[in-house]
Design a protein around this motif. Structure first.
Motif, PDB file in Angstrom:
ATOM      1  N   ARG A   1      -0.770  -6.795   1.975  1.00 18.82           N
ATOM      2  CA  ARG A   1      -1.975  -6.359   1.259  1.00 18.82           C
ATOM      3  C   ARG A   1      -1.854  -6.750  -0.221  1.00 18.82           C
ATOM      4  O   ARG A   1      -2.132  -5.982  -1.125  1.00 18.82           O
ATOM      5  CB  ARG A   1      -2.203  -4.855   1.400  1.00 18.82           C
TER       6      ARG A   1
ATOM      7  N   THR B   1       0.825  -1.214   0.000  1.00 20.84           N
ATOM      8  CA  THR B   1       0.000   0.000   0.000  1.00 20.84           C
ATOM      9  C   THR B   1       0.859   1.264   0.000  1.00 20.84           C
ATOM     10  O   THR B   1       0.345   2.354  -0.244  1.00 20.84           O
ATOM     11  CB  THR B   1      -0.913   0.004   1.234  1.00 20.84           C
TER      12      THR B   1
ATOM     13  N   ARG C   1      -2.901  -8.371  -3.540  1.00 19.29           N
ATOM     14  CA  ARG C   1      -4.177  -8.637  -4.190  1.00 19.29           C
ATOM     15  C   ARG C   1      -3.970  -8.852  -5.688  1.00 19.29           C
ATOM     16  O   ARG C   1      -4.618  -8.218  -6.516  1.00 19.29           O
ATOM     17  CB  ARG C   1      -5.153  -7.462  -3.977  1.00 19.29           C
TER      18      ARG C   1
ATOM     19  N   ALA D   1      -1.781  -1.577   8.791  1.00 22.68           N
ATOM     20  CA  ALA D   1      -1.022  -1.021   7.665  1.00 22.68           C
ATOM     21  C   ALA D   1      -0.245   0.226   8.078  1.00 22.68           C
ATOM     22  O   ALA D   1      -0.203   1.232   7.373  1.00 22.68           O
ATOM     23  CB  ALA D   1      -1.941  -0.715   6.490  1.00 22.68           C
TER      24      ALA D   1
END
Length: 484
Positions: free
Chosen positions: A411, A258, A413, A376
């Motif tokens: 994270r 992120t 994806r 995060a």
């Protein structure tokens, strides 16, 4: 729903084990490390492997579960399902608990219900357990899952005798098991184990031995078992020989995807290829780890296909790919956990190969670091490990890289990974499933959301006249223990 006969409380409990006497003839003393309880759901796994036999046997070569009439060490005769959601298990006849009572399907159901009640995660999707007869039970999963047979090797799936419910406190101190050794005596942290001569898995090579549960071993123990993930032999553990078997723990550096500074895959590959994994492993105790060349280590069931190009130390390519992130680079790791030398080496490699001069080292207690990762709030690469509870590739790939993975702190994806994981989970044939998981592993390696560093090993230090093996679960093969 668990259907059990209401006969548990009427079972006669075994007598209390006698105190260990110095006059007892002893062939071997084995240090296994602390274990405040002997209940198989919470005990030291090495002790559990001596006192309890698994439902399925993990093949030490393929790391796949095996069972049936040709696998004498497995309690299960059959494992089957038509839809991968409702499963049927057949329990072999002829197995007994150490008090002489038969091991039956009801005992398996009792053990699973206890694990569910205790909140053990690996059994969390099991529902509707039904005992059909003395040798058959069925159950359902929350969703179809082809890797269920591999999970059956975990201690949470062990059967429990009626004593476990009738007198749980006594069972935790002096359990009735069904393994190749029975508890014959106890004095403090020292346990006297007697071999079960007519055990279905075969008679152990050593008839009587001591299992020691102290914090540190001493010179009186001829065998010292070092758990998976413990890199250094404990004090006073110098022996003539050390056997190192593959473990199931992966050490890695993760990237917070992120953070836009790490969004470019070339940046992640450059950071990965700047690291010399062989040099890192040389900083660890000898034999405690092997350099990681992929995600699934030799202690896991895995296919032959995946290749990690970014795992190769290539300073020239790393420098060519490098595009410096904006601002200082920080590396986060657990405080006071012995990681300093490795992190210093990583920082040195990034400085030398990539020219990164401003590298900050950030340490936190483990709980605080994991908490910040969950929110995060870690602005840089972080050093962690993941130990799969069974050798199934699903138990590493799903938590780390699945869309709802409990350890997906990156994270991550990537498109198609969730579908590929789901397809692999639905593969009925366990060997073909390895190829399906290999597709997932290859995509993750190509995307490089983390830098694989090393795989752990299981250590067994022993005197020169001792022979022993480690089983497919990474546990001591107690039946093989012998002294010439």
């Amino acid at each position: 729903m668990l259907l059990l006969a209401a006969t548990a409380c009427s079972t006669t409990l075994a007598r209390e084990p006698a105190a260990v006497s110095s006059k007892d003839p002893l062939d071997l003393a084995v240090w296994v490390g602390p274990s405040p309880t002997l209940h198989p759901h919470r005990a030291n796994r090495q002790l559990t492997a001596a006192l309890f036999s698994p439902l399925v046997v993990v093949d030490p070569e393929s790391r796949l579960p095996t069972w049936g009439p040709d696998v004498p060490g497995a309690l299960l005769e059959s494992v089957s399902s038509e839809d991968l959601r409702r499963w049927d298990l057949g329990v072999k006849e002829g197995w007994t608990w150490h008090d002489g009572s038969p091991v039956v399907a009801e005992d398996v159901a009792r053990g699973w219900q206890a694990a569910i009640d205790a909140g053990l995660p690996i059994v969390s999707t099991i529902t509707d357990i039904r005992v059909r007869d003395k040798t058959t039970l069925s159950f359902a999963l929350a969703a179809p899952y082809g890797q269920l047979p591999a999970l059956l090797a975990d201690d949470a799936f062990l059967p429990l005798p009626p004593m476990a419910l009738a007198d749980p406190a006594r069972f935790a101190e002096a359990p009735i098991g069904n393994g190749v050794y029975r508890l014959a005596g106890r004095e403090g942290d020292t346990l006297l184990l007697d071999a079960v001569p007519d055990h279905p898995a075969g008679a152990p090579a050593t008839g009587r031995l001591l299992a020691v549960r102290t914090d540190e071993p001493s010179v009186e123990q001829q065998v010292v078992v070092v758990p998976d993930g413990v890199l250094e032999l404990p004090g006073d553990a110098e022996r003539d020989r050390v056997l190192r078997a593959p473990g199931r723990q992966l050490a890695y550096l993760g990237f917070p995807l992120t953070d836009p500074r790490f969004a470019d895959p070339d940046v992640r590959v450059a950071l990965a290829q700047a690291i010399d994994r062989d040099a890192l492993v040389d900083l660890l105790p000898e034999g405690a780890a092997v350099p990681a060349d992929r995600l699934l280590g030799p202690g896991m069931a895995r296919s032959d296909g995946p290749v990690c190009m970014a795992c190769a130390h290539d300073p020239a390519r790393a420098a060519a790919l490098w595009a410096p992130p904006v601002g200082p680079l920080s590396i986060w790791f657990v405080a006071d956990a012995g990681h300093d030398a490795v992190i210093d080496a990583v920082a040195g490699a990034w400085s030398t190969v990539l020219g990164v001069d401003d590298i900050q080292l950030a340490t936190l207690p483990a709980e605080d670091l994991l908490g910040r990762l969950a929110e995060a709030e870690v602005p840089g690469p972080f050093r962690l490990t993941w130990a799969a509870d069974t050798p199934s590739p699903s138990r590493l790939l799903e938590p780390l890289f699945g869309p709802r993975g409990s350890a997906n702190d990156f994270r991550y994806r990537a498109e198609g990974v969730a579908d590929a994981l789901a397809a692999a989970d639905l593969e009925r044939d366990l060997e073909r499933a390895l190829e399906a998981y290999g597709v997932v592993e290859q995509q993750v390696l190509d995307d490089m959301p983390l830098v694989p560093l090393w795989f752990s090993t299981v250590g067994v230090a022993m005197d020169g006249d001792v022979t022993v093996e480690v089983d497919g679960r990474g546990l001591l093969d107690w039946a093989s223990l012998d002294r010439s």
